[in-house]
Design a protein around this motif. Structure first.
Motif, PDB file in Angstrom:
ATOM      1  N   UNK A   1       6.003 -13.712  -4.843  1.00 56.02           N
ATOM      2  CA  UNK A   1       4.627 -14.471  -4.371  1.00 56.02           C
ATOM      3  C   UNK A   1       3.756 -14.126  -2.960  1.00 56.02           C
ATOM      4  N   UNK A   2       3.968 -12.759  -2.410  1.00 56.32           N
ATOM      5  CA  UNK A   2       3.291 -12.922  -1.003  1.00 56.32           C
ATOM      6  C   UNK A   2       3.760 -13.713  -0.110  1.00 56.32           C
ATOM      7  N   UNK A   3       5.722 -14.246  -0.203  1.00 60.33           N
ATOM      8  CA  UNK A   3       5.324 -15.321   0.748  1.00 60.33           C
ATOM      9  C   UNK A   3       5.231 -14.621   2.680  1.00 60.33           C
ATOM     10  N   UNK A   4       5.562 -14.768   3.306  1.00 58.50           N
ATOM     11  CA  UNK A   4       5.580 -14.883   4.643  1.00 58.50           C
ATOM     12  C   UNK A   4       7.135 -14.603   5.504  1.00 58.50           C
ATOM     13  N   UNK A   5       8.220 -16.201   4.329  1.00 58.60           N
ATOM     14  CA  UNK A   5       9.138 -15.470   5.054  1.00 58.60           C
ATOM     15  C   UNK A   5       9.865 -14.656   4.484  1.00 58.60           C
ATOM     16  N   UNK A   6       9.176 -14.144   3.304  1.00 55.20           N
ATOM     17  CA  UNK A   6      10.733 -12.845   2.636  1.00 55.20           C
ATOM     18  C   UNK A   6      10.076 -11.825   2.486  1.00 55.20           C
ATOM     19  N   UNK A   7      10.728 -10.757   2.914  1.00 54.10           N
ATOM     20  CA  UNK A   7      10.728  -9.568   3.164  1.00 54.10           C
ATOM     21  C   UNK A   7      10.314  -8.413   1.179  1.00 54.10           C
ATOM     22  N   UNK A   8      10.502  -7.304   1.163  1.00 54.63           N
ATOM     23  CA  UNK A   8       9.431  -6.879  -0.424  1.00 54.63           C
ATOM     24  C   UNK A   8       8.955  -5.901  -0.308  1.00 54.63           C
ATOM     25  N   UNK A   9       8.792  -5.006  -0.851  1.00 50.41           N
ATOM     26  CA  UNK A   9       7.450  -5.011  -1.305  1.00 50.41           C
ATOM     27  C   UNK A   9       6.195  -5.695  -2.069  1.00 50.41           C
ATOM     28  N   UNK A  10       5.120  -5.039  -1.912  1.00 46.73           N
ATOM     29  CA  UNK A  10       4.192  -6.164  -2.550  1.00 46.73           C
ATOM     30  C   UNK A  10       3.789  -5.151  -4.485  1.00 46.73           C
ATOM     31  N   UNK A  11       4.026  -5.910  -5.139  1.00 40.33           N
ATOM     32  CA  UNK A  11       3.340  -5.357  -6.586  1.00 40.33           C
ATOM     33  C   UNK A  11       2.566  -4.045  -6.498  1.00 40.33           C
ATOM     34  N   UNK A  12       1.744  -4.166  -5.350  1.00 35.59           N
ATOM     35  CA  UNK A  12       0.405  -2.829  -5.470  1.00 35.59           C
ATOM     36  C   UNK A  12       1.401  -2.179  -5.201  1.00 35.59           C
ATOM     37  N   UNK A  13       2.271  -1.972  -4.279  1.00 37.47           N
ATOM     38  CA  UNK A  13       2.705  -0.687  -3.436  1.00 37.47           C
ATOM     39  C   UNK A  13       3.502   0.231  -4.074  1.00 37.47           C
ATOM     40  N   UNK A  14       4.332  -0.951  -5.296  1.00 37.22           N
ATOM     41  CA  UNK A  14       5.630  -0.488  -5.235  1.00 37.22           C
ATOM     42  C   UNK A  14       6.319   0.948  -6.272  1.00 37.22           C
ATOM     43  N   UNK A  15       4.481   1.314  -7.030  1.00 36.77           N
ATOM     44  CA  UNK A  15       5.495   2.246  -7.407  1.00 36.77           C
ATOM     45  C   UNK A  15       5.664   3.636  -7.150  1.00 36.77           C
ATOM     46  N   UNK A  16       4.369   3.340  -5.585  1.00 31.40           N
ATOM     47  CA  UNK A  16       4.611   4.799  -5.275  1.00 31.40           C
ATOM     48  C   UNK A  16       5.392   4.794  -4.204  1.00 31.40           C
ATOM     49  N   UNK A  17       5.712   3.022  -3.738  1.00 31.15           N
ATOM     50  CA  UNK A  17       7.614   4.039  -2.700  1.00 31.15           C
ATOM     51  C   UNK A  17       8.612   4.201  -3.425  1.00 31.15           C
ATOM     52  N   UNK A  18       8.480   3.773  -5.462  1.00 29.33           N
ATOM     53  CA  UNK A  18       9.931   3.241  -5.849  1.00 29.33           C
ATOM     54  C   UNK A  18       9.744   5.103  -6.176  1.00 29.33           C
ATOM     55  N   UNK A  19       8.146   5.830  -6.098  1.00 30.01           N
ATOM     56  CA  UNK A  19       8.864   7.383  -6.359  1.00 30.01           C
ATOM     57  C   UNK A  19       9.250   8.012  -5.205  1.00 30.01           C
ATOM     58  N   UNK A  20       8.447   8.027  -3.952  1.00 27.38           N
ATOM     59  CA  UNK A  20       9.306   8.345  -3.111  1.00 27.38           C
ATOM     60  C   UNK A  20      10.363   7.685  -2.949  1.00 27.38           C
ATOM     61  N   UNK A  21      11.459   6.505  -3.350  1.00 25.61           N
ATOM     62  CA  UNK A  21      12.669   6.380  -3.186  1.00 25.61           C
ATOM     63  C   UNK A  21      13.564   7.006  -4.258  1.00 25.61           C
TER      64      UNK A  21
END
Length: 245
Positions: free
Chosen positions: A137-157
């Motif tokens: 939900x793109x909440x400032x109070x919560x951390x986490x990957x955005x849906x748009x950046x998820x795939x790129x980082x998941x591949x690296x990780x």
């Protein structure tokens, strides 16, 4: 059996019944859905009561508190089969202890944290299972990957040694209406399917808590994080604990 033990045992059975009924309602196998008992702020004795009732997986948010409970339970009950999951926000200076003492980490919210967990996982332990936290939900109070950046980082990780990328975790905005809960949680399932379509062998959706358990099961959750419905209301975490989560 003490009153508190009986209460925890009974509550655990009620949660298990909810999972069974929710799974049956959508033609899922209840055994495909894992229950994680969230024991943050609860004493080691409560964890042991749940363990005696058959629970094996426990989730903790506060590192120092959890390490003390792990040490206490290992001393009193050597050889226990508790599987510890870290589910709280992760500060960089705590990754070494997390890598050393937990089998699962659900709250990996940036590449740096994954890299540190990989580097600091002891050689004599199996790879640590990790889930990537998504800020649905793109909440400032919560951390986490955005849906748009998820795939790129998941591949690296997924290429890091001593880690096994198992799937995704999210804590959506609280919603009281079942259709709204379901629509929110289904977005995480959609993202999981995108990772699978890209060739990543992810199999875990860590989503669903006490108040949205049924919606999470309907949306495809494979790991439910339930605390208060098992252990009762939580005490407020004191600021003096040293864990600023």
């Amino acid at each position: 059996m003490s009153d508190i033990a009986q209460t925890i045992s009974e509550r655990l059975k009620k949660v298990q019944t909810r999972i069974y009924d929710a799974a049956q309602a959508v033609d899922r196998l209840p055994d495909d859905i894992q229950l994680l008992a969230v024991s943050k702020t609860k004493p080691a004795e409560d964890i042991w009561q749940a363990y005696q009732a058959g629970q094996r997986d426990f989730g903790e948010n506060y590192l120092q508190e959890s390490l003390e409970k792990q040490k206490h339970l290992t001393r009193l009950y050597p050889g226990n089969e508790i599987c510890w999951h870290f589910i709280g926000p992760i500060q960089s200076n705590k990754t070494r202890a997390i890598a050393q003492h937990f089998s699962w980490v659900h709250s990996v919210d940036r590449l740096k944290i994954a890299q540190r967990l990989s580097e600091q996982r002891p050689e004599d332990l199996p790879p640590v299972n990790i889930c990537l936290q998504v800020n649905l939900d793109a909440e400032d109070s919560k951390s986490g990957f955005t849906p748009s950046e998820l795939l790129e980082h998941a591949r690296q990780i997924s290429e890091l040694p001593k880690l096994t990328l198992r799937g995704l975790m999210a804590i959506p905005k609280p919603r009281s209406d079942f259709p709204d809960q379901l629509a929110s949680l289904q977005r995480l399932d959609d993202l999981q399917q995108q990772l699978q379509a890209a060739g990543l062998p992810v199999d875990t959706l860590s989503m669903g808590m006490s108040n949205d358990l049924e919606a999470a099961v309907t949306a495809g959750s494979t790991l439910l994080r339930v605390g208060s419905d098992i252990f009762g209301p939580r005490a407020t975490k004191p600021d003096s604990s040293g864990d600023k989560h």
